[in-house]
Scaffold this motif. Structure first.
Motif: not given
Length: 86
Positions: A8-11, A25-28, A32-34
């Motif tokens: 899910x983070x990847x897409x 890579x920055x995962x936004x 836990x919304x972090x």
């Protein structure tokens, strides 16, 4: 190449989230919304550079696109990742 990124983070990755020069890579708004920053090894950087060089130059902020140049959905990302890893 393993990064620990979730499908899910990847897409949800946008072009601006992928910094191949600094190998991150920055995962936004991850779990836990972090937000978090993942380091990339040389193999992962090479795979992402290969993908980016083949990615059509279209007006879509998302890094991974379908063949119709739309945001890739979670169900389609696994096959793409496996292909990039070859």
């Amino acid at each position: 190449a393993s990064t620990g990124i979730r499908a899910g983070e990847c897409v949800a990755l946008k072009l601006s989230d992928v910094d191949l020069e600094n190998r991150t890579i920055t995962i936004r708004e991850a779990k836990w919304e972090k937000s978090r920053v993942l380091g990339l090894n040389a193999e992962a950087v090479q795979a992402l550079e290969n993908y980016r060089s083949e990615r059509p130059n279209v007006r879509c902020d998302y890094f991974f696109l379908t063949i119709n140049n739309k945001k890739m959905e979670r169900c389609g990302i696994t096959a793409r990742i496996e292909r990039l890893g070859r």
